[in-house]
Scaffold this active site. Structure first.
Site, mmCIF file in Angstrom:
data_model
loop_
_atom_site.group_PDB
_atom_site.id
_atom_site.type_symbol
_atom_site.label_atom_id
_atom_site.label_comp_id
_atom_site.label_asym_id
_atom_site.label_seq_id
_atom_site.Cartn_x
_atom_site.Cartn_y
_atom_site.Cartn_z
ATOM 1 N N GLU A 1 0.831 -1.209 0.000
ATOM 2 C CA GLU A 1 0.000 0.000 0.000
ATOM 3 C C GLU A 1 0.865 1.258 0.000
ATOM 4 O OE1 GLU A 1 -3.279 0.055 -0.283
ATOM 5 O OE2 GLU A 1 -3.475 -2.130 -0.180
ATOM 6 N N GLU B 1 -5.747 4.083 7.908
ATOM 7 C CA GLU B 1 -5.254 3.541 6.638
ATOM 8 C C GLU B 1 -5.210 2.023 6.664
ATOM 9 O OE1 GLU B 1 -4.350 3.039 2.865
ATOM 10 O OE2 GLU B 1 -4.927 4.958 3.736
ATOM 11 N N GLU C 1 -10.674 -2.502 1.586
ATOM 12 C CA GLU C 1 -10.432 -2.652 0.151
ATOM 13 C C GLU C 1 -10.056 -4.093 -0.204
ATOM 14 O OE1 GLU C 1 -7.515 0.248 -0.972
ATOM 15 O OE2 GLU C 1 -8.954 1.895 -0.892
#
Length: 120
Positions: free
Chosen positions: A31, A72, A79
């Site tokens: 990420e 995050e 996701e």
């Protein structure tokens, strides 16, 4: 009850720590947004030690930064889960991903507000 929840005591703590480290590694490797936040934290948190602020203000500055990392991680987990279920475009999948992104936007806004309020 999940078959993965069978351990208790010290063994559970060791396993949980391993899973946490694996999650941090996966986020850092996979990420870009997480890596960018780590870099931001690597700058802001040490900087906070050189500012003429009270201990409480210092804690709030650091907590705001760490909160963005937490958000995050949760956003990336959302996701990954949505993508695992299906890569097909669906309005609910879009909503889930957009809400995760919005949470991160709020966390970043919080950093800006907290640092701005304390430093001004």
């Amino acid at each position: 009850m999940s078959p993965f929840k069978g351990h208790s005591g010290f063994k559970r703590i060791v396993n949980a720590a391993g899973y946490s480290m694996a999650g941090l590694k996966a986020a850092f490797v996979g990420e870009a947004a997480f890596r960018q936040l780590v870099l931001l934290n690597a700058v802001l948190i040490p900087l906070s030690f050189f500012l003429p602020v009270s201990r409480v203000e210092h804690a709030v500055l650091v907590l705001a930064c760490l909160l963005a990392l937490i958000v995050e991680l949760v956003n990336s987990a959302i996701e990954a889960t949505v993508d695992r279920i299906s890569l097909e475009r669906h309005p609910l999948s879009k909503n889930a991903k957009d809400m995760g992104s919005a949470a991160q936007f709020v966390a970043l806004t919080l950093i800006a507000l907290v640092w701005g309020i304390i430093l001004i």
